[in-house]
Design a protein around this motif. Structure first.
Motif, PDB file in Angstrom:
ATOM      1  N   ASP A   1     -15.351 -27.447 -53.315  1.00  0.00           N
ATOM      2  CA  ASP A   1     -13.958 -27.246 -53.295  1.00  0.00           C
ATOM      3  C   ASP A   1     -13.353 -28.085 -54.097  1.00  0.00           C
ATOM      4  O   ASP A   1     -13.092 -29.184 -53.848  1.00  0.00           O
ATOM      5  N   PRO A   2     -12.402 -27.795 -55.170  1.00  0.00           N
ATOM      6  CA  PRO A   2     -11.983 -28.634 -56.034  1.00  0.00           C
ATOM      7  C   PRO A   2     -10.615 -29.500 -55.667  1.00  0.00           C
ATOM      8  O   PRO A   2     -10.226 -30.242 -56.268  1.00  0.00           O
ATOM      9  N   GLU A   3     -10.359 -28.780 -54.520  1.00  0.00           N
ATOM     10  CA  GLU A   3      -9.101 -29.397 -53.800  1.00  0.00           C
ATOM     11  C   GLU A   3      -7.990 -29.662 -54.657  1.00  0.00           C
ATOM     12  O   GLU A   3      -7.304 -28.541 -55.195  1.00  0.00           O
ATOM     13  N   ASN A   4      -7.549 -30.929 -55.198  1.00  0.00           N
ATOM     14  CA  ASN A   4      -6.210 -30.769 -56.094  1.00  0.00           C
ATOM     15  C   ASN A   4      -6.531 -30.095 -57.392  1.00  0.00           C
ATOM     16  O   ASN A   4      -5.523 -29.884 -58.170  1.00  0.00           O
ATOM     17  N   GLY A   5      -7.717 -30.206 -57.711  1.00  0.00           N
ATOM     18  CA  GLY A   5      -7.998 -29.369 -58.909  1.00  0.00           C
ATOM     19  C   GLY A   5      -7.810 -27.882 -58.974  1.00  0.00           C
ATOM     20  O   GLY A   5      -7.565 -27.351 -60.054  1.00  0.00           O
ATOM     21  N   TRP A   6      -7.446 -27.311 -57.654  1.00  0.00           N
ATOM     22  CA  TRP A   6      -7.188 -25.962 -57.871  1.00  0.00           C
ATOM     23  C   TRP A   6      -5.819 -25.509 -58.546  1.00  0.00           C
ATOM     24  O   TRP A   6      -5.571 -24.772 -59.299  1.00  0.00           O
ATOM     25  N   ASN A   7      -4.898 -26.588 -58.715  1.00  0.00           N
ATOM     26  CA  ASN A   7      -3.902 -26.640 -59.635  1.00  0.00           C
ATOM     27  C   ASN A   7      -4.439 -26.150 -61.080  1.00  0.00           C
ATOM     28  O   ASN A   7      -3.171 -25.462 -61.861  1.00  0.00           O
TER      29      ASN A   7
END
Length: 441
Positions: free
Chosen positions: A78-84
């Motif tokens: 789950d890339p978390e803030n990397g989803w941006n």
């Protein structure tokens, strides 16, 4: 009001798992005809993915894994803030606020199913969370922002003097916004009718059952560390009040029928999915109780405490909460080897976080095949554009060899940037899956 999400990185702000998503009001519960067309088309793609044999096999893999059967290591990213940096503003088609949140949720599921390459089970469920106010403990911290998007914040802890301020503590009190909650649920049922199975589902317990985060917020982290010497009994009183407040909240959620089963492909603890046939309890009659669910707590705020201090000041106030659950998860970023002799006394403990700062060799000896070893490689490795993939493979292989005798899941999470390279996560998943398959079953 806040929407309490149900799984990995839900919400428009695309932040870390479990973070509260803010800003929805009854006025936001409307979606235009054009946005509905976009959402239905994305939902149809999700269903196609969810019904593939690979997803059914993936759910069974997690079930066996959670039952401590010997499987290959399970992989989740789950890339978390990397989803941006994966799903960019240019890709988004919806205009409305709620529609854009749901679009992001659906696009993530599609990326997980079509591109990521990990073992996350994509399902045909679309979960609508409750919209509620934040917990209110009778006093509030005052926050100071850095002014940068996703930047650091400092806060002024409201308990400055125990004698004066501790009597103010009560709660946690919260209010459900039923207008927004029911409006969102009905809207989702209309839009996804005939495609996705819409559920009202909240995971209230995920972020809220630790006692040390509220304590740090209310008293201040530095103060807590000095309180063990200067105000030991007052600190214990604060932790007891927080623990009792959580207990009363769980009582209310049980009594009001506001809990949801998490024994399916629901994200549980600080990593992994809850697929299991060991829950709910054999006497389950349709009304969810804590003992029908996975529970979770951690105490990463006290990483600098000695095991003896953790045992005296923290564990006694965590344990009554975890005792209520059918299966439990423990830990987040804190290494646990030094306090494992205490942590292992938690009720029905099954999933144990082994962060990048843990001693994997010691934790492998501690956990053996009796618990899920939730391995978390350092996410900093994916935060740069020039990556040494050979080194990443070698480190994964080393760690999997060290934990060969354990029930292992490998979780890439806590990312804050991917250096604007979505391929960083897909390449990591490819390598992690190859190393997992090398381990076999």
């Amino acid at each position: 009001m806040n929407d309490y999400g149900n799984g990995p990185s839900t919400g428009l702000d695309q932040t870390a798992i479990g973070k509260i998503i803010t800003g929805f009001t009854p006025e936001d519960v409307e979606i235009s005809a054009g946005d509905r067309v976009v959402l239905r088309a994305l939902a149809e793609r999700v269903v196609i993915i969810a019904e593939t044999p690979e997803m059914n096999e993936g759910r069974d893999l997690w079930r066996r894994h959670n039952s401590l059967e010997k499987t290959r290591p399970v992989i989740f990213c789950d890339p978390e803030n990397g989803w941006n940096e994966i799903i960019t503003e240019a890709q988004m088609k919806c205009v409305g606020k709620l529609a854009r949140r749901w679009e992001m949720d659906l696009r993530k599921e599609i990326f997980w199913g079509e591109a990521m390459g990990d073992d996350k089970p994509v399902t045909r469920f679309f979960d609508v969370p409750y919209t509620v106010s934040p917990d209110y403990w009778g006093v509030e911290a005052v926050y100071h922002s850095s002014g940068q998007s996703d930047g650091a914040r400092s806060w002024d802890a409201p308990i400055e003097d125990y004698e004066r301020d501790l009597p103010k503590i009560r709660g946690p009190e919260f209010e459900i916004d039923w207008v927004t909650t029911n409006g969102s649920l009905e809207l989702a049922r209309q839009i996804f009718s005939g495609i996705l199975d819409v559920r009202l589902k909240g995971t209230w317990w995920w972020w809220s059952l630790g006692v040390t985060l509220p304590a740090a917020t209310l008293r201040g982290l530095r103060n807590i560390f000095t309180d063990v010497f200067d105000h030991p009994e007052e600190l214990k009183s604060l932790l007891s009040m927080i623990s009792n407040g959580h207990m009363r909240k769980l009582d209310f959620l049980e009594r009001s029928g506001l809990l949801s089963l998490n024994n399916d492909a629901t994200y549980v603890g600080s990593g992994g999915f809850g697929v299991t046939d060991e829950l709910p309890g054999i006497d389950f009659n349709g009304k969810v109780r804590c003992r029908d669910m996975w529970g979770f707590t951690d105490s990463q705020e006290t990483v600098c405490m000695s095991p003896e201090m953790y045992e005296e000041y923290v564990f006694p106030y965590e344990k009554p909460l975890m005792d209520r659950f059918g299966l439990t998860c423990y830990g987040c970023c804190e290494p646990l080897e030094s306090r494992w002799h205490v942590v292992k006394r938690h009720h029905n403990l099954r999933r144990v976080s082994c962060s990048p700062w843990a001693d994997y060799r010691k934790m492998a000896e501690n956990l053996s095949q009796d618990y899920v070893f939730s391995m978390k490689p350092n996410p900093a490795a994916l935060a740069v554009s020039d990556i040494n993939w050979e080194r990443i493979r070698a480190e994964l292989r080393r760690d999997l060899d060290v934990t060969r005798g354990c029930v292992v899941e490998v979780l890439m999470k806590d990312n804050h940037t991917l250096a604007c390279r979505p391929e960083n996560v897909t390449e990591w998943c490819r390598i992690a899956k190859e190393e997992s398959l090398r381990m076999g079953e």
